[in-house]
Design a protein around this motif. Structure first.
Motif, PDB file in Angstrom:
ATOM      1  N   LEU A  94      12.932   5.627  26.279  1.00 38.40           N
ATOM      2  CA  LEU A  94      12.951   4.166  26.401  1.00 38.40           C
ATOM      3  C   LEU A  94      12.200   3.476  25.266  1.00 38.40           C
ATOM      4  CD1 LEU A  94      12.357   3.919  30.261  1.00 38.40           C
ATOM      5  CD2 LEU A  94      14.519   3.651  29.037  1.00 38.40           C
ATOM      6  N   ASN A  95      11.509   4.271  24.447  1.00 42.19           N
ATOM      7  CA  ASN A  95      10.751   3.724  23.311  1.00 42.19           C
ATOM      8  C   ASN A  95      11.660   3.672  22.083  1.00 42.19           C
ATOM      9  OD1 ASN A  95       9.035   3.453  21.028  1.00 42.19           O
ATOM     10  ND2 ASN A  95       7.324   4.327  22.177  1.00 42.19           N
ATOM     11  N   PRO A  96      11.690   2.532  21.367  1.00 44.18           N
ATOM     12  CA  PRO A  96      12.536   2.438  20.164  1.00 44.18           C
ATOM     13  C   PRO A  96      12.221   3.505  19.120  1.00 44.18           C
ATOM     14  CG  PRO A  96      11.726   0.271  20.805  1.00 44.18           C
ATOM     15  CD  PRO A  96      11.008   1.261  21.661  1.00 44.18           C
ATOM     16  N   ASP A  97      10.984   4.007  19.110  1.00 44.22           N
ATOM     17  CA  ASP A  97      10.593   5.041  18.144  1.00 44.22           C
ATOM     18  C   ASP A  97      10.991   6.446  18.592  1.00 44.22           C
ATOM     19  OD1 ASP A  97       9.460   3.144  16.444  1.00 44.22           O
ATOM     20  OD2 ASP A  97       7.534   3.229  17.490  1.00 44.22           O
ATOM     21  N   GLY A  98      11.494   6.565  19.800  1.00 46.95           N
ATOM     22  CA  GLY A  98      11.943   7.860  20.292  1.00 46.95           C
ATOM     23  C   GLY A  98      10.808   8.723  20.840  1.00 46.95           C
ATOM     24  N   ILE A  99      11.105   9.988  21.037  1.00 46.11           N
ATOM     25  CA  ILE A  99      10.159  10.941  21.621  1.00 46.11           C
ATOM     26  C   ILE A  99       9.256  11.502  20.531  1.00 46.11           C
ATOM     27  CG2 ILE A  99       9.952  13.147  22.850  1.00 46.11           C
ATOM     28  CD1 ILE A  99      12.764  12.564  24.009  1.00 46.11           C
ATOM     29  N   ASP A 100       7.957  11.501  20.793  1.00 43.78           N
ATOM     30  CA  ASP A 100       6.976  12.059  19.864  1.00 43.78           C
ATOM     31  C   ASP A 100       6.650  13.480  20.330  1.00 43.78           C
ATOM     32  OD1 ASP A 100       4.705  12.806  18.416  1.00 43.78           O
ATOM     33  OD2 ASP A 100       3.894  10.774  18.361  1.00 43.78           O
ATOM     34  N   ALA A 101       7.277  14.467  19.718  1.00 45.77           N
ATOM     35  CA  ALA A 101       7.106  15.861  20.145  1.00 45.77           C
ATOM     36  C   ALA A 101       5.662  16.330  19.972  1.00 45.77           C
ATOM     37  CB  ALA A 101       8.057  16.770  19.376  1.00 45.77           C
ATOM     38  N   ASP A 102       5.012  15.908  18.885  1.00 48.26           N
ATOM     39  CA  ASP A 102       3.614  16.310  18.666  1.00 48.26           C
ATOM     40  C   ASP A 102       2.719  15.777  19.771  1.00 48.26           C
ATOM     41  OD1 ASP A 102       4.183  17.698  16.334  1.00 48.26           O
ATOM     42  OD2 ASP A 102       3.876  15.943  15.050  1.00 48.26           O
ATOM     43  N   LYS A 103       2.931  14.517  20.154  1.00 51.29           N
ATOM     44  CA  LYS A 103       2.135  13.921  21.229  1.00 51.29           C
ATOM     45  C   LYS A 103       2.422  14.616  22.558  1.00 51.29           C
ATOM     46  CE  LYS A 103      -0.276  10.941  20.976  1.00 51.29           C
ATOM     47  NZ  LYS A 103      -1.755  10.910  20.803  1.00 51.29           N
ATOM     48  N   ALA A 104       3.668  14.987  22.779  1.00 53.14           N
ATOM     49  CA  ALA A 104       4.026  15.693  24.010  1.00 53.14           C
ATOM     50  C   ALA A 104       3.259  17.009  24.111  1.00 53.14           C
ATOM     51  CB  ALA A 104       5.538  15.952  24.042  1.00 53.14           C
ATOM     52  N   ARG A 105       3.256  17.774  23.016  1.00 60.30           N
ATOM     53  CA  ARG A 105       2.522  19.046  23.015  1.00 60.30           C
ATOM     54  C   ARG A 105       1.034  18.805  23.226  1.00 60.30           C
ATOM     55  NH1 ARG A 105       6.464  20.285  19.118  1.00 60.30           N
ATOM     56  NH2 ARG A 105       5.187  19.388  17.467  1.00 60.30           N
ATOM     57  N   GLU A 106       0.493  17.782  22.584  1.00 54.31           N
ATOM     58  CA  GLU A 106      -0.943  17.481  22.703  1.00 54.31           C
ATOM     59  C   GLU A 106      -1.325  17.154  24.148  1.00 54.31           C
ATOM     60  OE1 GLU A 106      -4.193  14.202  21.027  1.00 54.31           O
ATOM     61  OE2 GLU A 106      -2.186  14.299  20.155  1.00 54.31           O
ATOM     62  N   ILE A 107      -0.534  16.308  24.784  1.00 49.53           N
ATOM     63  CA  ILE A 107      -0.816  15.893  26.165  1.00 49.53           C
ATOM     64  C   ILE A 107      -0.712  17.080  27.118  1.00 49.53           C
ATOM     65  CG2 ILE A 107       0.063  14.533  28.108  1.00 49.53           C
ATOM     66  CD1 ILE A 107       0.888  12.404  26.009  1.00 49.53           C
ATOM     67  N   ILE A 108       0.364  17.854  26.978  1.00 48.88           N
ATOM     68  CA  ILE A 108       0.590  18.953  27.917  1.00 48.88           C
ATOM     69  C   ILE A 108      -0.421  20.080  27.709  1.00 48.88           C
ATOM     70  CG2 ILE A 108       2.230  20.733  28.628  1.00 48.88           C
ATOM     71  CD1 ILE A 108       4.447  18.648  28.043  1.00 48.88           C
ATOM     72  N   ASN A 109      -0.754  20.366  26.463  1.00 48.42           N
ATOM     73  CA  ASN A 109      -1.763  21.408  26.214  1.00 48.42           C
ATOM     74  C   ASN A 109      -3.151  20.968  26.667  1.00 48.42           C
ATOM     75  OD1 ASN A 109      -0.599  23.859  24.958  1.00 48.42           O
ATOM     76  ND2 ASN A 109       0.244  22.380  23.516  1.00 48.42           N
ATOM     77  N   ASP A 110      -3.442  19.686  26.567  1.00 55.82           N
ATOM     78  CA  ASP A 110      -4.711  19.177  27.084  1.00 55.82           C
ATOM     79  C   ASP A 110      -4.775  19.395  28.593  1.00 55.82           C
ATOM     80  OD1 ASP A 110      -7.217  17.442  26.780  1.00 55.82           O
ATOM     81  OD2 ASP A 110      -6.070  16.280  28.246  1.00 55.82           O
ATOM     82  N   TYR A 111      -3.679  19.093  29.277  1.00 55.08           N
ATOM     83  CA  TYR A 111      -3.611  19.310  30.724  1.00 55.08           C
ATOM     84  C   TYR A 111      -3.758  20.794  31.051  1.00 55.08           C
ATOM     85  CZ  TYR A 111      -1.306  20.118  35.223  1.00 55.08           C
ATOM     86  OH  TYR A 111      -1.001  20.546  36.493  1.00 55.08           O
ATOM     87  N   LEU A 112      -3.037  21.647  30.314  1.00 51.47           N
ATOM     88  CA  LEU A 112      -3.092  23.084  30.572  1.00 51.47           C
ATOM     89  C   LEU A 112      -4.484  23.642  30.314  1.00 51.47           C
ATOM     90  CD1 LEU A 112      -1.786  25.773  31.260  1.00 51.47           C
ATOM     91  CD2 LEU A 112      -0.975  25.928  28.894  1.00 51.47           C
ATOM     92  N   ASP A 113      -5.107  23.238  29.216  1.00 53.20           N
ATOM     93  CA  ASP A 113      -6.462  23.707  28.901  1.00 53.20           C
ATOM     94  C   ASP A 113      -7.439  23.341  30.013  1.00 53.20           C
ATOM     95  OD1 ASP A 113      -5.631  24.805  26.523  1.00 53.20           O
ATOM     96  OD2 ASP A 113      -6.293  23.116  25.286  1.00 53.20           O
ATOM     97  N   LYS A 114      -7.308  22.122  30.518  1.00 52.57           N
ATOM     98  CA  LYS A 114      -8.203  21.677  31.602  1.00 52.57           C
ATOM     99  C   LYS A 114      -7.963  22.495  32.874  1.00 52.57           C
ATOM    100  CE  LYS A 114      -9.253  16.896  30.284  1.00 52.57           C
ATOM    101  NZ  LYS A 114      -8.949  16.992  28.853  1.00 52.57           N
TER     102      LYS A 114
END
Length: 200
Positions: free
Chosen positions: A170-190
């Motif tokens: 839904l974002n005009p800039d599209g999906i940020d794959a790097d941010k996706a990995r960062e968010i999910i790995n932060d969750y997994l690490d925690k």
């Protein structure tokens, strides 16, 4: 499902045309007439082989799901089986990069999600896709966590993938794959840290 005997060259041609029309006018306005014109075929071919718009949408989603499954399998094939975090990132990548992140595919996905809530067959396809994602994640997570926690974290990661994908679409800039990995790995690490501390 397309009928047996349909030339293989027609299937990708019609799937591509369906996604292009959905991207341009949306699912509800994506008529057989517009799709056939986009594909350069007669409406009779679509009705004959797919039974109409619904059958063509189902085949389009099957094609997208086959691509996603094939991409996940291809990425995992080249990674060591004991590198679980890299394998989880490969699963993330398959969902947020390349073909799956293209505008026409993303808009078709959104239409499919919405439509599947009221259609038994499309809902079944969505369920198959969901279970496939969870299965891939659980395989990796069970090497890092006990079964109960692995199942819970798998659902957490799947929810993050869906949410990040939806917001990116839904974002005009599209999906940020790097941010996706960062968010999910932060969750997994925690989650891994929390389990390690709670098991002391």
């Amino acid at each position: 499902m397309p009928k047996i005997g349909m030339p293989d060259i027609r299937k990708p041609q019609l799937v591509k045309a369906t996604m292009a029309v959905i991207e341009r006018v949306g699912l509800h306005s994506a008529s057989i007439s517009l799709i056939s014109k986009e594909a350069g075929v007669s409406t009779g071919i679509i009705n004959h082989y797919f039974g109409g718009k619904h059958g063509l949408l189902e085949e389009t989603m099957r094609a997208i799901l086959r691509d996603l499954s094939g991409t996940v399998q291809a990425q995992l094939k080249h990674l060591p089986k004991d590198n679980h975090q890299s394998r989880i990132n490969a699963i993330i990548n398959a969902n947020v990069e390349g073909f799956q992140a293209e505008n026409k595919v993303a808009k078709t996905w959104l239409a499919f999600w919405s439509y599947s809530m009221h259609d038994v067959q499309l809902k079944r396809l969505q369920r198959v896709n969901e279970q496939r994602l969870l299965s891939h994640l659980k395989i990796e997570l069970k090497a890092l966590l006990p079964v109960e926690q692995a199942n819970l974290v798998a659902h957490g990661i799947a929810s993050l993938i869906d949410g990040i994908w939806l917001r990116g679409t839904l974002n005009p800039d599209g999906i940020d794959a790097d941010k996706a990995r960062e968010i999910i790995n932060d969750y997994l690490d925690k989650q891994l840290t929390f389990y390690a501390q709670s098991s002391l």
